[in-house]
Design a protein around this motif. Sequence first.
Motif, PDB file in Angstrom:
ATOM      1  N   SER A 158     170.889  82.362  23.890  1.00  0.00           N
ATOM      2  CA  SER A 158     169.934  81.427  24.191  1.00  0.00           C
ATOM      3  C   SER A 158     169.001  82.505  24.576  1.00  0.00           C
ATOM      4  CB  SER A 158     170.066  81.945  25.983  1.00  0.00           C
ATOM      5  OG  SER A 158     170.176  82.541  26.804  1.00  0.00           O
ATOM      6  N   LYS A 159     169.026  84.498  24.442  1.00  0.00           N
ATOM      7  CA  LYS A 159     167.700  84.603  24.258  1.00  0.00           C
ATOM      8  C   LYS A 159     167.136  84.515  22.733  1.00  0.00           C
ATOM      9  CE  LYS A 159     166.800  85.378  28.077  1.00  0.00           C
ATOM     10  NZ  LYS A 159     164.955  84.662  29.365  1.00  0.00           N
ATOM     11  N   ARG A 160     168.274  85.227  21.966  1.00  0.00           N
ATOM     12  CA  ARG A 160     167.957  84.839  20.423  1.00  0.00           C
ATOM     13  C   ARG A 160     167.246  83.632  20.024  1.00  0.00           C
ATOM     14  NH1 ARG A 160     166.828  84.878  15.848  1.00  0.00           N
ATOM     15  NH2 ARG A 160     168.218  84.101  14.228  1.00  0.00           N
ATOM     16  N   LEU A 161     167.888  82.218  20.334  1.00  0.00           N
ATOM     17  CA  LEU A 161     167.305  81.276  20.164  1.00  0.00           C
ATOM     18  C   LEU A 161     165.287  81.288  20.760  1.00  0.00           C
ATOM     19  CD1 LEU A 161     169.654  78.803  20.758  1.00  0.00           C
ATOM     20  CD2 LEU A 161     169.165  79.432  18.970  1.00  0.00           C
ATOM     21  N   VAL A 162     165.416  81.731  21.984  1.00  0.00           N
ATOM     22  CA  VAL A 162     163.767  81.563  22.512  1.00  0.00           C
ATOM     23  C   VAL A 162     162.866  82.508  21.180  1.00  0.00           C
ATOM     24  CG1 VAL A 162     162.207  83.381  23.771  1.00  0.00           C
ATOM     25  CG2 VAL A 162     164.082  81.925  25.284  1.00  0.00           C
ATOM     26  N   HIS A 163     163.439  83.598  20.379  1.00  0.00           N
ATOM     27  CA  HIS A 163     162.484  84.294  20.129  1.00  0.00           C
ATOM     28  C   HIS A 163     162.349  83.293  18.820  1.00  0.00           C
ATOM     29  CE1 HIS A 163     165.071  88.348  20.486  1.00  0.00           C
ATOM     30  NE2 HIS A 163     164.069  87.911  21.085  1.00  0.00           N
ATOM     31  N   ARG A 164     163.183  83.061  17.878  1.00  0.00           N
ATOM     32  CA  ARG A 164     163.519  82.254  16.990  1.00  0.00           C
ATOM     33  C   ARG A 164     162.181  81.176  17.189  1.00  0.00           C
ATOM     34  NH1 ARG A 164     162.762  82.134  11.069  1.00  0.00           N
ATOM     35  NH2 ARG A 164     162.685  80.225  10.583  1.00  0.00           N
ATOM     36  N   TYR A 165     162.831  80.298  18.755  1.00  0.00           N
ATOM     37  CA  TYR A 165     161.966  78.911  18.870  1.00  0.00           C
ATOM     38  C   TYR A 165     160.536  80.067  18.986  1.00  0.00           C
ATOM     39  CZ  TYR A 165     159.317  76.092  22.139  1.00  0.00           C
ATOM     40  OH  TYR A 165     158.909  74.456  22.606  1.00  0.00           O
ATOM     41  N   ALA A 166     159.597  80.896  19.588  1.00  0.00           N
ATOM     42  CA  ALA A 166     158.653  81.353  19.561  1.00  0.00           C
ATOM     43  C   ALA A 166     157.726  81.083  17.972  1.00  0.00           C
ATOM     44  CB  ALA A 166     158.362  82.251  20.148  1.00  0.00           C
ATOM     45  N   THR A 167     158.575  80.984  16.994  1.00  0.00           N
ATOM     46  CA  THR A 167     158.200  81.812  15.813  1.00  0.00           C
ATOM     47  C   THR A 167     158.176  80.337  15.679  1.00  0.00           C
ATOM     48  OG1 THR A 167     159.997  83.189  15.009  1.00  0.00           O
ATOM     49  CG2 THR A 167     158.561  82.636  13.138  1.00  0.00           C
ATOM     50  N   LEU A 168     158.174  79.228  15.334  1.00  0.00           N
ATOM     51  CA  LEU A 168     158.792  78.738  16.094  1.00  0.00           C
ATOM     52  C   LEU A 168     157.649  77.631  15.695  1.00  0.00           C
ATOM     53  CD1 LEU A 168     161.982  76.833  15.594  1.00  0.00           C
ATOM     54  CD2 LEU A 168     161.538  76.959  13.558  1.00  0.00           C
ATOM     55  N   TRP A 233     144.784  88.511  17.780  1.00  0.00           N
ATOM     56  CA  TRP A 233     145.249  88.692  16.200  1.00  0.00           C
ATOM     57  C   TRP A 233     147.289  88.863  16.624  1.00  0.00           C
ATOM     58  CZ3 TRP A 233     144.023  86.179  13.526  1.00  0.00           C
ATOM     59  CH2 TRP A 233     143.739  86.043  11.424  1.00  0.00           C
ATOM     60  N   LEU A 234     147.513  88.869  18.448  1.00  0.00           N
ATOM     61  CA  LEU A 234     149.395  88.625  17.861  1.00  0.00           C
ATOM     62  C   LEU A 234     149.717  87.500  17.984  1.00  0.00           C
ATOM     63  CD1 LEU A 234     150.345  91.763  20.813  1.00  0.00           C
ATOM     64  CD2 LEU A 234     149.996  91.223  18.270  1.00  0.00           C
ATOM     65  N   ASN A 235     150.179  87.139  16.993  1.00  0.00           N
ATOM     66  CA  ASN A 235     150.799  85.581  16.639  1.00  0.00           C
ATOM     67  C   ASN A 235     152.280  85.790  16.571  1.00  0.00           C
ATOM     68  OD1 ASN A 235     150.613  82.783  17.415  1.00  0.00           O
ATOM     69  ND2 ASN A 235     149.373  82.790  15.189  1.00  0.00           N
ATOM     70  N   GLY A 236     153.234  84.510  16.940  1.00  0.00           N
ATOM     71  CA  GLY A 236     154.547  84.763  16.582  1.00  0.00           C
ATOM     72  C   GLY A 236     155.222  85.862  16.232  1.00  0.00           C
ATOM     73  N   VAL A 237     155.217  86.988  16.727  1.00  0.00           N
ATOM     74  CA  VAL A 237     155.921  87.554  16.756  1.00  0.00           C
ATOM     75  C   VAL A 237     156.829  87.555  18.062  1.00  0.00           C
ATOM     76  CG1 VAL A 237     154.595  89.388  15.305  1.00  0.00           C
ATOM     77  CG2 VAL A 237     154.168  89.398  17.553  1.00  0.00           C
ATOM     78  N   ASP A 238     158.064  89.200  18.241  1.00  0.00           N
ATOM     79  CA  ASP A 238     158.091  89.685  19.083  1.00  0.00           C
ATOM     80  C   ASP A 238     157.751  91.127  19.771  1.00  0.00           C
ATOM     81  OD1 ASP A 238     160.264  89.342  21.669  1.00  0.00           O
ATOM     82  OD2 ASP A 238     161.457  90.543  19.936  1.00  0.00           O
ATOM     83  N   LEU A 239     157.569  90.916  20.748  1.00  0.00           N
ATOM     84  CA  LEU A 239     156.965  92.549  21.413  1.00  0.00           C
ATOM     85  C   LEU A 239     158.132  92.963  22.219  1.00  0.00           C
ATOM     86  CD1 LEU A 239     153.692  92.233  23.124  1.00  0.00           C
ATOM     87  CD2 LEU A 239     154.184  92.689  20.096  1.00  0.00           C
TER      88      LEU A 239
END
Length: 254
Positions: A158-168, A233-239
Motif C-alpha cells: 500500500s505504501k509503495r503504491l502511495v510513492h508511485r501515486y504521488a509521482t503520477l 521547488w519540491l515536487n514529485g519526490v519522496d522525502l
Amino acid sequence: RRRLVITGAASGIGRALTMRLTRAGHDVIGLDRSTEGIPHAAQALRCDLTDSADVTAAVERISTSAPIDGLAAVAGVPGTAAPSAVYAVNIIGLRRLTEELSRLTHKNGSIVLLSSMAGYRDATTDEQADELLALPAEDLKKRLVEAGLDGPSAYQLSKRLVHRYATLLAARLHPADVRCLSVSPGPVSTPILADFRATMPSLDTAGELVGRHAEPDEIAAIVEFALSPDASWLNGVDLRADGGLTALRATQNV
Ligand code: NAI
C-alpha cells in the motif's frame, strides 16, 4: 492564512500537524473516522475513508466555502489490520479523497501524502504500480486482495503504491501549478507503533541503529514545510524522514 485539509487529524502525526498549522493561524479542516481527538482549533469532519459516501459528503462540505490551498493525507492503518482494510484506507481511500480534493486545490497549492519507509521493502515495479493505479477502486481492491499478501506485506505494498501515486499525480497536476509529494517516515512514536512492532521486526533494528524513534511532531514539521510555499521547488519526490536510517544501513552492512 491558508485553507488546509488534514486526514488522520485525531491522532499521532496528523494531530501534531493540525496543532502546528492551527497555531500558525491557518484554517484547518481535520478529517478522521471519529472527530474525538481532533484539536478544537480545527474544523472537525467525521469521514471514514473506506466509505465512498462519507468521502463524497466530506468533499461537498469542504467545497461549499472556498477552494483549498493544500491537503495532507496522513490517515493510515498498520499491517495488523486485515489486508483488505489496509488497502481500503492506505491507498484506495487516500486516492479517492485526493482525486476529489485535487480538483479544488488552488494554483500554487500542495498535496502531501504520508507513505512509509516500509514502501521501499515492496518490489512492485513502476509499470506494475501504474497498471494497478489505473484501475477503478473496486477493481483495484479486488486485484490487491487476490494477490493474497499477509497484513505486513499488504502494508508495504500500500505504501509503495502511495510513492508511485504521488509521482503520477505530481506530473498530472504540474500544468495546474499544484505540487504533490510523499513523505516516508521510519518508525514514529505514535499509538500505532506497537502494531508496527508486532508485525515488522525490522522496526526494532531501526530503533537500535538510529538510537530512538521519531516523535510525531518531528514528522509533522517536515510535512508542514512540504505543504508550505517555501517548498515550492519540491515536487514529485519522496522525502525519506528516517533520522539517518538509510545512511546507517548503507554504510554498516546491516
Ligand atoms: P495513528 O494511528 O496515531 O493515526 C492514524 C489516524 O488515521 C488515526 O487518527 C485514525 O483514526 C485515522 N484513520 C485510520 N483509518 C481511517 C479511516 N478509515 N478513515 C479516516 N481516518 C482513519 O498513526 P500515525 O503513526 O500518526 O500514522 C499516520 C501515518 O503515518 C499513517 O499513514 C502511517 O502509515 C504512517 N507512518 C507511521 C509510522 C509510525 O511508525 N507511526 C511510520 C511510517 C509511516
